[in-house]
Design a protein around this motif. Structure first.
Motif, mmCIF file in Angstrom:
data_model
loop_
_atom_site.group_PDB
_atom_site.id
_atom_site.type_symbol
_atom_site.label_atom_id
_atom_site.label_comp_id
_atom_site.label_asym_id
_atom_site.label_seq_id
_atom_site.Cartn_x
_atom_site.Cartn_y
_atom_site.Cartn_z
ATOM 1 N N ALA A 18 0.825 -1.209 0.000
ATOM 2 C CA ALA A 18 0.000 0.000 0.000
ATOM 3 C C ALA A 18 0.863 1.265 0.000
ATOM 4 O O ALA A 18 0.601 2.220 -0.741
ATOM 5 C CB ALA A 18 -0.921 -0.010 1.218
ATOM 6 N N THR A 21 1.650 3.594 -3.101
ATOM 7 C CA THR A 21 0.713 3.356 -4.211
ATOM 8 C C THR A 21 -0.132 4.615 -4.441
ATOM 9 O O THR A 21 -0.609 5.214 -3.463
ATOM 10 C CB THR A 21 -0.205 2.168 -3.860
ATOM 11 N N PRO A 22 -0.335 5.025 -5.694
ATOM 12 C CA PRO A 22 -1.191 6.197 -5.941
ATOM 13 C C PRO A 22 -2.576 5.992 -5.327
ATOM 14 O O PRO A 22 -3.086 4.864 -5.301
ATOM 15 C CB PRO A 22 -1.263 6.262 -7.463
ATOM 16 N N ILE A 23 -3.168 7.092 -4.860
ATOM 17 C CA ILE A 23 -4.440 6.944 -4.141
ATOM 18 C C ILE A 23 -5.648 6.958 -5.083
ATOM 19 O O ILE A 23 -6.747 6.644 -4.642
ATOM 20 C CB ILE A 23 -4.588 8.011 -3.035
ATOM 21 N N PHE A 58 -13.297 -3.865 -7.635
ATOM 22 C CA PHE A 58 -12.375 -4.865 -7.094
ATOM 23 C C PHE A 58 -12.528 -4.953 -5.584
ATOM 24 O O PHE A 58 -13.175 -4.110 -4.940
ATOM 25 C CB PHE A 58 -10.935 -4.530 -7.508
ATOM 26 N N TRP A 59 -11.922 -5.992 -5.040
ATOM 27 C CA TRP A 59 -12.026 -6.271 -3.603
ATOM 28 C C TRP A 59 -10.676 -5.943 -2.968
ATOM 29 O O TRP A 59 -9.658 -6.536 -3.347
ATOM 30 C CB TRP A 59 -12.370 -7.759 -3.393
ATOM 31 N N CYS A 60 -10.685 -5.006 -2.049
ATOM 32 C CA CYS A 60 -9.421 -4.604 -1.406
ATOM 33 C C CYS A 60 -9.049 -5.659 -0.362
ATOM 34 O O CYS A 60 -9.279 -5.502 0.843
ATOM 35 C CB CYS A 60 -9.566 -3.212 -0.793
ATOM 36 N N ARG A 62 -6.389 -6.749 0.907
ATOM 37 C CA ARG A 62 -5.316 -6.582 1.898
ATOM 38 C C ARG A 62 -5.551 -5.355 2.787
ATOM 39 O O ARG A 62 -4.607 -4.829 3.397
ATOM 40 C CB ARG A 62 -3.970 -6.504 1.182
ATOM 41 N N ALA A 63 -6.794 -4.914 2.860
ATOM 42 C CA ALA A 63 -7.112 -3.782 3.741
ATOM 43 C C ALA A 63 -7.266 -4.276 5.176
ATOM 44 O O ALA A 63 -7.670 -5.423 5.412
ATOM 45 C CB ALA A 63 -8.393 -3.107 3.275
ATOM 46 N N TYR A 73 -6.526 9.781 3.418
ATOM 47 C CA TYR A 73 -5.135 10.110 3.064
ATOM 48 C C TYR A 73 -4.918 11.611 2.941
ATOM 49 O O TYR A 73 -3.874 12.124 3.300
ATOM 50 C CB TYR A 73 -4.762 9.465 1.727
ATOM 51 N N ILE A 93 -14.930 -2.740 -1.246
ATOM 52 C CA ILE A 93 -15.018 -2.641 -2.708
ATOM 53 C C ILE A 93 -14.325 -1.358 -3.165
ATOM 54 O O ILE A 93 -14.581 -0.277 -2.626
ATOM 55 C CB ILE A 93 -16.499 -2.638 -3.150
ATOM 56 N N GLY A 94 -13.449 -1.493 -4.150
ATOM 57 C CA GLY A 94 -12.827 -0.331 -4.775
ATOM 58 C C GLY A 94 -13.378 -0.162 -6.174
ATOM 59 O O GLY A 94 -13.786 -1.147 -6.815
ATOM 60 N N SER A 96 -12.277 1.942 -9.795
ATOM 61 C CA SER A 96 -11.279 2.776 -10.460
ATOM 62 C C SER A 96 -11.600 2.840 -11.938
ATOM 63 O O SER A 96 -11.878 1.816 -12.570
ATOM 64 C CB SER A 96 -9.869 2.187 -10.268
ATOM 65 N N ASP A 114 -4.349 1.956 -9.387
ATOM 66 C CA ASP A 114 -4.124 2.360 -7.991
ATOM 67 C C ASP A 114 -4.372 1.189 -7.052
ATOM 68 O O ASP A 114 -4.581 1.390 -5.864
ATOM 69 C CB ASP A 114 -5.002 3.561 -7.605
ATOM 70 N N ALA A 151 -0.291 6.730 -1.213
ATOM 71 C CA ALA A 151 -0.775 6.211 0.066
ATOM 72 C C ALA A 151 0.378 5.980 1.033
ATOM 73 O O ALA A 151 1.519 5.755 0.629
ATOM 74 C CB ALA A 151 -1.517 4.899 -0.169
HETATM 75 C C1 LIG Z 1 -7.851 5.187 -1.672
HETATM 76 S S1 LIG Z 1 -8.090 3.601 -2.390
HETATM 77 C C2 LIG Z 1 -9.042 4.084 -3.815
HETATM 78 C C3 LIG Z 1 -9.429 2.901 -4.641
HETATM 79 C C4 LIG Z 1 -10.436 3.243 -5.729
HETATM 80 N N1 LIG Z 1 -9.903 4.134 -6.732
HETATM 81 C C5 LIG Z 1 -11.699 3.823 -5.113
HETATM 82 O O1 LIG Z 1 -11.883 5.028 -5.161
HETATM 83 O O2 LIG Z 1 -12.514 3.041 -4.606
HETATM 84 C C6 LIG Z 1 -6.525 3.279 -3.156
HETATM 85 C C7 LIG Z 1 -5.516 2.800 -2.165
HETATM 86 O O3 LIG Z 1 -5.991 1.578 -1.608
HETATM 87 C C8 LIG Z 1 -4.906 0.731 -1.314
HETATM 88 N N2 LIG Z 1 -5.179 -0.560 -1.990
HETATM 89 C C9 LIG Z 1 -5.209 -0.794 -3.315
HETATM 90 N N3 LIG Z 1 -5.481 -2.083 -3.561
HETATM 91 C C10 LIG Z 1 -5.662 -2.667 -2.361
HETATM 92 C C11 LIG Z 1 -5.963 -4.003 -1.962
HETATM 93 N N4 LIG Z 1 -6.146 -4.981 -2.836
HETATM 94 N N5 LIG Z 1 -6.050 -4.255 -0.624
HETATM 95 C C12 LIG Z 1 -5.865 -3.252 0.275
HETATM 96 N N6 LIG Z 1 -5.559 -1.990 -0.045
HETATM 97 C C13 LIG Z 1 -5.465 -1.696 -1.361
HETATM 98 C C14 LIG Z 1 -3.651 1.397 -1.831
HETATM 99 O O4 LIG Z 1 -2.997 2.014 -0.730
HETATM 100 C C15 LIG Z 1 -4.171 2.480 -2.761
HETATM 101 O O5 LIG Z 1 -3.329 3.595 -2.759
#
Ligand SMILES: C[S@@+](CC[C@H](N)C(=O)[O-])C[C@H]1O[C@@H](n2cnc3c(N)ncnc32)[C@H](O)[C@@H]1O
Length: 164
Positions: A18, A21-23, A58-60, A62-63, A73, A93-94, A96, A114, A151
Motif C-alpha cells: 500500500a 501506491t497512488p491513491i 475490485f475487492w481490497c 489486503r485492507a 489520506y 469494494i474499490g 477505479s 491504484d 498512500a
Molecule cells: C484510496 S483507495 C481508492 C481505490 C479506488 N480508486 C476507489 O476510489 O474506490 C486506493 C488505495 O488503496 C490501497 N489498496 C489498493 N489495492 C488494495 C488491496 N487490494 N487491498 C488493500 N488496499 C489496497 C492502496 O494504498 C491504494 O493507494
C-alpha cells in the motif's frame, strides 16, 4: 442477508504494498498493468475494445478491518468512511476508472492502476461520459484537502485502528 461473491479475475499491477501506491487513477496515469479475466468470463469481453476507459470494481483484499470513521489520506480529521474512498470499509469494494490500452484474449492491458498486485477483480463496466460525468459544486471535506497523492500504510493489513 448474506451474499456470496466470487472474483472474475485478478488485477496485476506493479504495486506490491500500500505504501507508495497512488491513491486514485488520476495520480497513476503512467502506471500500466494487466487485468486477467478467467476464461469462463472471457465471452463477456466482447465489444469492450471500443471503449477508451473502463470501470474496474475490485475487492481490497489486503485492507485492515473495516472502520466506520477514518482519517482519509488527504486529510487530518476523522471522517465517516462512506464520505471517503478508504479501502478499509464494511465491504472493501474499490472502483477505479482506468484507460483500456488493448485486449489480448482474456487479458486487458490497462493504465491508471491504484490497486495492489493480485487484487481480486469483481466486475468490469464501460466508462461512458454521458452517464458517468456530472457537474458537482460541492465536494465536502475534499474542497480543503491537500497532501501527497501516494498512500501510506494506514489502511494496510495489520495496522492499528486510527483514533476517531
Ligand atoms: C484510496 S483507495 C481508492 C481505490 C479506488 N480508486 C476507489 O476510489 O474506490 C486506493 C488505495 O488503496 C490501497 N489498496 C489498493 N489495492 C488494495 C488491496 N487490494 N487491498 C488493500 N488496499 C489496497 C492502496 O494504498 C491504494 O493507494
Amino acid at each position: 442477508m448474506k451474499l456470496e461473491l466470487a472474483p472474475i479475475g485478478f488485477i496485476h499491477s506493479p504495486h506490491e504494498q500500500a505504501e507508495g501506491t497512488p491513491i486514485q487513477p488520476r495520480y497513476a496515469e503512467t502506471v500500466d498493468g494487466t487485468v486477467e479475466v478467467f476464461p469462463a468470463f472471457a465471452p463477456g469481453l466482447r465489444d469492450l475494445a471500443g471503449f477508451d476507459r473502463i470501470w474496474l470494481l475490485f475487492w481490497c483484499h489486503r485492507a485492515c478491518p473495516a472502520r466506520l470513521e477514518v482519517i482519509p489520506y488527504l486529510d487530518t480529521q476523522p471522517r465517516g468512511v462512506f464520505a471517503t474512498r478508504a479501502p478499509s470499509r464494511p465491504n472493501p469494494i474499490g472502483l477505479s476508472c482506468v484507460r483500456l490500452l488493448a485486449i489480448e484474449g482474456p487479458i486487458l492491458r490497462v493504465a491508471g492502476l491504484d490497486m495492489l498486485d493480485g487484487t481480486p477483480l469483481m466486475d468490469i463496466k464501460p466508462y461512458v461520459p454521458d452517464w458517468d460525468v456530472f457537474p458537482a459544486d460541492r465536494v465536502g471535506w475534499y474542497a480543503q484537502a491537500g497532501g501527497p497523492r501516494l498512500a501510506d500504510g494506514r489502511f494496510a493489513q495489520g495496522t492499528e485502528p486510527q483514533p476517531p
